[in-house]
Scaffold this motif. Structure first.
Motif, PDB file in Angstrom:
ATOM      1  N   MET A   1      -0.214  27.033  24.984  1.00 21.55           N
ATOM      2  CA  MET A   1       0.873  26.108  25.339  1.00 21.55           C
ATOM      3  C   MET A   1       1.689  26.687  26.509  1.00 21.55           C
ATOM      4  SD  MET A   1       2.142  23.192  24.907  1.00 21.55           S
ATOM      5  CE  MET A   1       1.031  22.674  23.609  1.00 21.55           C
ATOM      6  N   ASP A   2       1.839  27.997  26.554  1.00 21.62           N
ATOM      7  CA  ASP A   2       2.537  28.633  27.681  1.00 21.62           C
ATOM      8  C   ASP A   2       1.751  28.388  28.979  1.00 21.62           C
ATOM      9  OD1 ASP A   2       4.384  30.229  29.056  1.00 21.62           O
ATOM     10  OD2 ASP A   2       3.344  32.097  28.563  1.00 21.62           O
ATOM     11  N   ALA A   3       0.430  28.586  28.908  1.00 19.79           N
ATOM     12  CA  ALA A   3      -0.399  28.363  30.105  1.00 19.79           C
ATOM     13  C   ALA A   3      -0.267  26.912  30.562  1.00 19.79           C
ATOM     14  CB  ALA A   3      -1.860  28.699  29.804  1.00 19.79           C
TER      15      ALA A   3
ATOM     16  N   ALA B   1       2.246  24.918  30.087  1.00 24.40           N
ATOM     17  CA  ALA B   1       3.588  24.753  30.674  1.00 24.40           C
ATOM     18  C   ALA B   1       3.619  25.283  32.111  1.00 24.40           C
ATOM     19  CB  ALA B   1       4.630  25.464  29.814  1.00 24.40           C
ATOM     20  N   HIS B   2       2.995  26.449  32.349  1.00 25.52           N
ATOM     21  CA  HIS B   2       2.974  26.993  33.720  1.00 25.52           C
ATOM     22  C   HIS B   2       2.301  26.018  34.670  1.00 25.52           C
ATOM     23  CE1 HIS B   2       3.082  31.287  31.902  1.00 25.52           C
ATOM     24  NE2 HIS B   2       4.252  30.704  31.869  1.00 25.52           N
ATOM     25  N   LEU B   3       1.154  25.477  34.235  1.00 24.68           N
ATOM     26  CA  LEU B   3       0.374  24.601  35.116  1.00 24.68           C
ATOM     27  C   LEU B   3       1.161  23.323  35.431  1.00 24.68           C
ATOM     28  CD1 LEU B   3      -2.974  25.341  33.264  1.00 24.68           C
ATOM     29  CD2 LEU B   3      -2.542  25.865  35.689  1.00 24.68           C
TER      30      LEU B   3
ATOM     31  N   PRO C   1      11.478  23.467  31.791  1.00 26.21           N
ATOM     32  CA  PRO C   1      11.101  23.845  30.414  1.00 26.21           C
ATOM     33  C   PRO C   1      11.197  25.351  30.174  1.00 26.21           C
ATOM     34  CG  PRO C   1       9.651  22.133  31.187  1.00 26.21           C
ATOM     35  CD  PRO C   1      10.485  22.542  32.367  1.00 26.21           C
ATOM     36  N   HIS C   2      10.723  26.170  31.116  1.00 27.65           N
ATOM     37  CA  HIS C   2      10.857  27.618  30.930  1.00 27.65           C
ATOM     38  C   HIS C   2      12.333  28.030  30.909  1.00 27.65           C
ATOM     39  CE1 HIS C   2       6.630  28.506  31.011  1.00 27.65           C
ATOM     40  NE2 HIS C   2       6.889  29.800  30.922  1.00 27.65           N
ATOM     41  N   GLY C   3      13.100  27.486  31.835  1.00 25.78           N
ATOM     42  CA  GLY C   3      14.522  27.845  31.895  1.00 25.78           C
ATOM     43  C   GLY C   3      15.252  27.470  30.612  1.00 25.78           C
TER      44      GLY C   3
ATOM     45  N   ALA D   1       8.247  31.439  19.332  1.00 25.14           N
ATOM     46  CA  ALA D   1       7.313  32.045  20.297  1.00 25.14           C
ATOM     47  C   ALA D   1       7.500  31.403  21.670  1.00 25.14           C
ATOM     48  CB  ALA D   1       5.880  31.864  19.811  1.00 25.14           C
ATOM     49  N   HIS D   2       7.264  32.195  22.710  1.00 22.48           N
ATOM     50  CA  HIS D   2       7.556  31.750  24.080  1.00 22.48           C
ATOM     51  C   HIS D   2       6.855  30.428  24.443  1.00 22.48           C
ATOM     52  CE1 HIS D   2       8.147  31.801  28.362  1.00 22.48           C
ATOM     53  NE2 HIS D   2       6.841  31.812  28.545  1.00 22.48           N
ATOM     54  N   GLY D   3       5.544  30.353  24.188  1.00 20.73           N
ATOM     55  CA  GLY D   3       4.797  29.150  24.582  1.00 20.73           C
ATOM     56  C   GLY D   3       5.270  27.916  23.840  1.00 20.73           C
TER      57      GLY D   3
ATOM     58  N   ALA E   1       8.184  27.473  22.604  1.00 21.60           N
ATOM     59  CA  ALA E   1       9.538  27.137  23.065  1.00 21.60           C
ATOM     60  C   ALA E   1       9.484  26.380  24.393  1.00 21.60           C
ATOM     61  CB  ALA E   1      10.381  28.406  23.195  1.00 21.60           C
ATOM     62  N   CYS E   2       8.550  26.749  25.270  1.00 17.88           N
ATOM     63  CA  CYS E   2       8.419  26.020  26.546  1.00 17.88           C
ATOM     64  C   CYS E   2       7.876  24.616  26.282  1.00 17.88           C
ATOM     65  CB  CYS E   2       7.478  26.769  27.496  1.00 17.88           C
ATOM     66  SG  CYS E   2       8.105  28.367  28.005  1.00 17.88           S
ATOM     67  N   GLY E   3       6.854  24.547  25.406  1.00 16.19           N
ATOM     68  CA  GLY E   3       6.246  23.253  25.086  1.00 16.19           C
ATOM     69  C   GLY E   3       7.247  22.271  24.493  1.00 16.19           C
TER      70      GLY E   3
END
Ligand code: NAP
Ligand code: FE
Length: 358
Positions: free
Chosen positions: A189-191, A193-195, A259-261, A273-275, A277-279
């Motif tokens: 999910m983190d990956a 979010a980055h994309l 989303p990351h911010g 978890a980071h991913g 939380a971004c998702g």
């Protein structure tokens, strides 16, 4: 157009053993930086040790990096690395040990500075060489200059000011075979979010967008396996690891967006978890974005609509109920960070952030 990503990258099975000579060429003694358990369990630590031994290169191990590494841990590792006379770093693990290795490389090179220099734009930017061996499929930290650290002094997470790209990334999906479903679900999910945050970003270029779309295509190849809770094969995991590395290459150029911010206060205060939380904020971010761009990223990832993505998120990560007090902290983080606001390709104000977060 412009693109800069100065990391030498190898991706293949038994990558560490195959590139032992290059791995050992960065110095006399390596400080290997890992978390407490996974690098020992998945074979990556043994591979690195064997590679260094085969090249008669010394090493010391710091295996106390926690998830979302704190500045305090960086400083403890710096003291240990200096006492061992190490002159290059090898970060093995998820984003936490890889990011920690970058910050430790900075503090070891500048041994007279205090930890405030990590976040001081005016401070020197020298650092010892860093090698990264990823064992999750999320952060892409092996190809970014970013190191995200937990700042207990101000109760949040923050990126180090200095850009520290690894000199070498050795990528092997076999290390993911022992990862739990939780680790795979959260990091994929983190990956994703980055994309998405890189493609839908005011600083995106054709280069970074092509990279993001390629990453989303790799991501789409394995998403059903994860959704259906099937045991992923080496090839399935390789697709997700490549998606993660492409995601890193894309955000190395653009940085992440809202989303990351917004995620950092969630992780700091609820340990989500980071991913995941971004998702949590991706559906809301897509709803505010240009429809054509949203259609492009969703199609590349195999989703038919924002709702389709939201269902995937619920069925994989699970949507937690987060208290509005914490979401207010997320919103405040963005309102006080004009740099992050500018990453969104649409005007950002409190109203928009409330629609995304609440
Ligand atoms: P992580 O925090 O590095 O690790 C999460 C958990 O997964 C840990 O318990 C770890 O165990 C375990 N683990 C790692 N590899 C495993 C494997 N192969 N098999 C089984 N378990 C494994 O997770 P992450 O999501 O990769 O990294 C998150 C951090 O990266 C956050 O601090 C985030 O802010 C940061 N980040 C950085 C960037 C960047 O560009 N630099 C981008 C996005 C996020 P051990 O502790 O025992 O190793
Ligand atoms: Fe991330």
């Amino acid at each position: 157009m412009f693109y800069y990503m100065p990391v030498k990258v190898y991706e293949e099975k038994d990558c560490v053993a195959k590139h032992a000579e290059e791995l050992a060429s960065f110095g006399r003694k390596a400080l290997i930086v890992t978390g407490a358990h996974s690098a020992k369990a998945n074979g990556s630590l043994d591979d690195v040790i064997n590679a260094l031994k085969s090249e008669k290169t010394e090493y010391a191990i710091f295996d106390k990096v926690e998830e979302n590494p704190s500045v305090e841990t960086i400083m403890r590792a710096r003291d240990f690395g200096l006492s061992e006379n190490a002159d290059f770093l090898i970060g093995i693990g998820g984003g936490s040990p890889m990011d920690a290795a970058k910050a430790i490389a900075y503090m070891m090179k500048n041994k007279d500075l205090t930890s405030e220099a990590l976040f001081d734009k005016g401070a020197v930017s020298d650092y010892l060489p860093v090698i990264a061996v990823p064992t999750t499929c999320g952060t892409g930290s092996e190809v970014t200059g970013v190191s995200v650290l937990t700042r207990n002094d101000i109760h949040t997470k923050m990126s180090m000011t200095h850009k520290i790209f690894p000199s070498l990334a050795l990528i092997d999906a076999k290390y993911l075979l022992t990862a739990s479903r939780n680790v795979i679900v959260n990091t994929t999910m983190d990956a994703f979010a980055h994309l998405v945050e890189s493609y839908i970003n005011s600083t995106a270029t054709e280069f970074s967008r092509d990279i993001a779309i390629t990453g989303l295509k790799y991501w789409s190849l394995s998403r059903e396996i994860i959704l259906n809770n099937e045991k992923p094969s080496y090839d399935n995991l390789r697709n997700m690891l490549l998606a993660s590395t492409y995601g890193g290459m894309a955000i190395a150029h653009t940085g992440t967006s809202l989303p990351h911010g917004l995620s950092y206060a969630l992780t700091y205060n609820t340990h989500m978890a980071h991913g995941k939380a971004c998702g949590y904020f991706i559906g809301g971010y897509l709803a505010e974005s240009d429809k054509e761009e949203v259609g492009t990223v969703l199609r590349a990832a195999g989703f038919s609509s924002i709702d389709d993505f939201n269902k995937y998120y619920e069925n994989t990560c699970g949507r937690d109920t987060v208290s509005s007090d914490i979401l207010e902290l997320s919103i405040k983080d963005i309102l006080t960070n004009p740099g992050k606001q500018k990453k969104a390709p649409f005007p950002v104000d409190e109203k928009v952030l409330r629609r995304i977060a609440l």
